[in-house]
Design an enzyme around this catalytic site. Structure first.
Site, PDB file in Angstrom:
ATOM      1  N   THR A 190     -10.116 112.128  51.873  1.00 51.86           N
ATOM      2  CA  THR A 190      -8.815 112.332  51.212  1.00 51.86           C
ATOM      3  C   THR A 190      -7.729 111.923  52.216  1.00 51.86           C
ATOM      4  O   THR A 190      -7.394 110.751  52.310  1.00 51.86           O
ATOM      5  CB  THR A 190      -8.621 113.788  50.730  1.00 51.86           C
ATOM      6  OG1 THR A 190      -8.900 114.681  51.811  1.00 51.86           O
ATOM      7  CG2 THR A 190      -9.545 114.091  49.568  1.00 51.86           C
ATOM      8  N   THR A 234     -16.532 123.654  56.053  1.00 51.73           N
ATOM      9  CA  THR A 234     -15.394 122.758  55.991  1.00 51.73           C
ATOM     10  C   THR A 234     -15.229 122.335  54.547  1.00 51.73           C
ATOM     11  O   THR A 234     -15.813 122.922  53.642  1.00 51.73           O
ATOM     12  CB  THR A 234     -15.623 121.536  56.856  1.00 51.73           C
ATOM     13  OG1 THR A 234     -14.484 120.695  56.727  1.00 51.73           O
ATOM     14  CG2 THR A 234     -16.849 120.770  56.393  1.00 51.73           C
ATOM     15  N   GLU A 284      -5.149 116.819  60.100  1.00 52.44           N
ATOM     16  CA  GLU A 284      -3.812 116.371  59.699  1.00 52.44           C
ATOM     17  C   GLU A 284      -2.781 116.612  60.792  1.00 52.44           C
ATOM     18  O   GLU A 284      -2.589 117.732  61.243  1.00 52.44           O
ATOM     19  CB  GLU A 284      -3.383 117.119  58.432  1.00 52.44           C
ATOM     20  CG  GLU A 284      -4.088 116.609  57.202  1.00 52.44           C
ATOM     21  CD  GLU A 284      -3.835 117.446  55.961  1.00 52.44           C
ATOM     22  OE1 GLU A 284      -3.206 118.502  56.080  1.00 52.44           O
ATOM     23  OE2 GLU A 284      -4.286 117.023  54.881  1.00 52.44           O
ATOM     24  N   ASN A 319       2.114 117.304  54.879  1.00 56.11           N
ATOM     25  CA  ASN A 319       1.870 118.373  53.918  1.00 56.11           C
ATOM     26  C   ASN A 319       3.084 118.760  53.085  1.00 56.11           C
ATOM     27  O   ASN A 319       2.996 119.637  52.237  1.00 56.11           O
ATOM     28  CB  ASN A 319       1.323 119.605  54.636  1.00 56.11           C
ATOM     29  CG  ASN A 319      -0.126 119.390  55.007  1.00 56.11           C
ATOM     30  OD1 ASN A 319      -0.969 119.210  54.138  1.00 56.11           O
ATOM     31  ND2 ASN A 319      -0.402 119.355  56.304  1.00 56.11           N
ATOM     32  N   SER A 339       3.283 115.348  45.281  1.00 54.46           N
ATOM     33  CA  SER A 339       4.299 114.539  44.609  1.00 54.46           C
ATOM     34  C   SER A 339       4.319 113.117  45.148  1.00 54.46           C
ATOM     35  O   SER A 339       3.447 112.690  45.860  1.00 54.46           O
ATOM     36  CB  SER A 339       5.656 115.197  44.744  1.00 54.46           C
ATOM     37  OG  SER A 339       5.923 115.563  46.075  1.00 54.46           O
TER      38      SER A 339
END
Lengths: 395, 395
Positions: free
Chosen positions: B157, B191, B271, B390, B395
């Site tokens: 992802t 995870t 991230e 994040n 959106s």
């Protein structure tokens, strides 16, 4: 409720704030609140962190008497994790305040002086500057009528504005307060530093009851970053100068309103805040469960970053609340953002992705579907400014 | 340990990854792992979140048989909080895989097919694309020899690189694995998604024991942001194709090493990561206490932002650990950064503010001074990139 007045609004209190040179910037860094009496009752709530700063350890001892004549507060250093030497510094500060007040004509013992510190953890205070500052601030206070705002300014660290409030009760008594705190605001705690004063006639037990009740519903429900300070102290002092003895209910209500207003001011000035967020949980098995669930959501970094981005990503709210150690019905959870339902019975509602979160205030309501307990937690978004402000605080 | 091979390294496994059109970007988004046998033992560990995605609910049921022939995984949508309709979608996906495998010549029931999904919470999957994709991917797998890397790519992802590893045991058997997960990595969990394969001969109980042990020491001790997914699934499949039956100890060790390597890959690609941080707590009353204390430090936003800024602000470590619900000696805590003592007996050490934290790896060791329990938690810093990534995910 007036925000132009603070701890000196009630009769019987003086205050001052000066620049003692503790902060390298030369800004105000030393504050004094003095209770002229006739009464000297006091109550306090402290941090629940196991690592307590020296001034917290000192002030806890002082408060066992239920009596306080003065509070000395400094910014520019927390005097936490400073060992026995740091504790001696706090003791010496209280002694210096007592000596200066006695010299001025008010016989005072160190055991009547609370000490509060805020700033970086781990460094000793520059005691030569603190000692000289104590003599100067007592002189300053003796000469002036109201130094409430200077005191409120002198306890600021990363705060951008002083926080103070006063409530004049129709029964002819007053509660005033000041507070500081912009980060490290966290669960099960007071805020960083807060001094509340009243000229009502009230003993230590009445004050403690009012303060405990108010803190549990206000500062304990403000959670900016889940981090909890070593120095948090909330003090409540009464002078009795109004000669009015309010009912416990009236006192409770007034102290609650003053704490609630200071709490809203802390939230609005939190580090890096771009959104003021109120997380309300309803339908919980108990009020405690509602507080726990709301706090878990309020502390979730993914929820907080989404709110920073005005992104109505309600799935993150469900993922967060699903980890809360409370009873919930996994198929009956309802979520609304700013009054618009975004999730009904744990499934997305039509239009959920289009809810407008661009304003500065966001209300999140989550119903757990198992009872009637409810509670709210105030929090903020997680922004670039928060990261920036906190990535180089000590250096 | 080879990172150029993954789930198809052990004998008896095929895999494939394709772009089924679930992701709007047109990137790979559907993966299949197929166990040719002769054995079909399987074990799993799932998220502990009370809000579980449809594929987790389905796969939990499938695993009660201890037997698995195939795993179908999609990115581009978590199929979480999608209600009964979402569960029907998962069921229909398993049925479609079973039908396609049966048509290809391997009689398969839906109850032998695990389903894993990852992506945004709250939206239904585009089932027309999933169904067509399932037919295509079985065809693709049947035609090729090794699609392990494509499978690892198809489950990404916000991951920037595929994560796979293979361990060839000297006893002539192999363990391979792939994983995805870059955020929402959190406590007490696996995870996001991970499939591990082996050609060792091992029954469901032996596999479950090895997997549970490995997950507790690896994925459960990776905490990027304290947020916990609704979809986390770790699967372990054995084909028995090596005809070697390792001892339980040898199996435990191999699975642990594969999980540990995948865990390190997840941490490195988390991230917004700019620092890989290892928080080790020693001197705790128990290993559980050490895990708890290390996790509290690893989740503290003020600690994480300080590390992002390479700021040796050790006071925040003490403030954080002081809130951990574990026994500690508040006057005997010792902290080191990258091997340099910064706090001894709860007081700052000389030179503490000058420790160099500018590198990409930071080791924090905290001794609680009360026992001999120790444990480590892998985490990351809290950076601008984390906030950026994040704040606009849905959106």
């Amino acid at each position: 409720m007036l925000r132009t007045q603070g701890v000196t609004a009630p009769a019987g209190f003086r205050a001052a704030g000066i620049a003692a040179g503790i902060k390298a910037s030369g800004k105000l860094d030393l504050a004094l609140v003095f209770n002229e009496g006739p009464d000297h009752s006091a109550a306090a709530v402290f941090t629940r962190n196991k690592i307590k700063a020296a001034p917290v350890l000192w002030t806890q001892q002082v408060l066992t008497t239920g009596r306080l004549r003065a509070v000395i507060l400094n910014s520019g250093g927390a005097n936490a994790c400073t060992g026995p030497g740091g504790f001696q510094d706090t003791h010496a500060t209280a002694e210096a305040v007592a000596a200066a007040l006695s010299a001025w004509g008010t016989e005072t013992g160190a055991i009547e002086v609370a000490v509060c510190s805020t700033g970086l953890i781990g460094d000793r205070l520059p005691m030569d500057k603190v000692s000289a500052g104590v003599r100067e601030i007592v002189h300053e206070m003796a000469g002036g009528l109201s130094g409430g705002e200077e005191a409120a300014r002198a306890i600021m660290t990363t705060d951008t504005v002083p926080k103070q409030v006063a409530l004049h009760h129709e029964g002819n008594w007053t509660v005033g307060g000041m507070a500081k705190g912009a980060g490290m605001l966290a669960p099960s705690l007071a805020t960083m530093l807060c001094v509340i004063t009243t000229d009502a006639v009230a003993g230590p037990e009445a004050l403690q009851s009012a303060l405990k009740n108010a803190v549990a519903r206000t500062f304990d429900r403000l959670d900016v970053d889940g981090s909890c300070s070593t120095n948090d102290t909330v003090l409540l002092l009464s002078s009795g100068a109004s000669e009015v003895t309010p009912s416990q209910d009236a006192l409770d209500d007034a102290v609650l309103r003053v704490c609630d207003d200071l709490c809203a001011q802390l939230q609005a000035d939190a580090e890096g805040v771009t959104k003021r967020v109120l997380i309300t949980v309803t339908g919980a098995e108990s009020e405690d469960d509602a507080v726990t669930a709301a706090r878990v959501i309020a502390r979730d970094s993914l929820v907080k970053t989404a709110l920073f981005g005005s992104d109505p990503n309600w799935g993150r709210v469900l993922a967060a609340v699903g980890m809360a150690p409370v009873k919930l019905d996994a198929e009956q959870i309802t979520v609304s953002f700013n009054g618009s339902p975004v999730c009904v019975d744990s499934v997305g509602a039509p239009g959920a992705r289009d809810v407008d979160l661009s304003g500065e205030e966001i209300a999140v309501v989550v119903d757990l579907g198992v009872g009637s307990g409810s509670a709210s937690i105030r929090t903020t978004d997680l922004s670039h400014a928060y990261v920036e402000e906190n990535s180089a605080y000590s250096s």
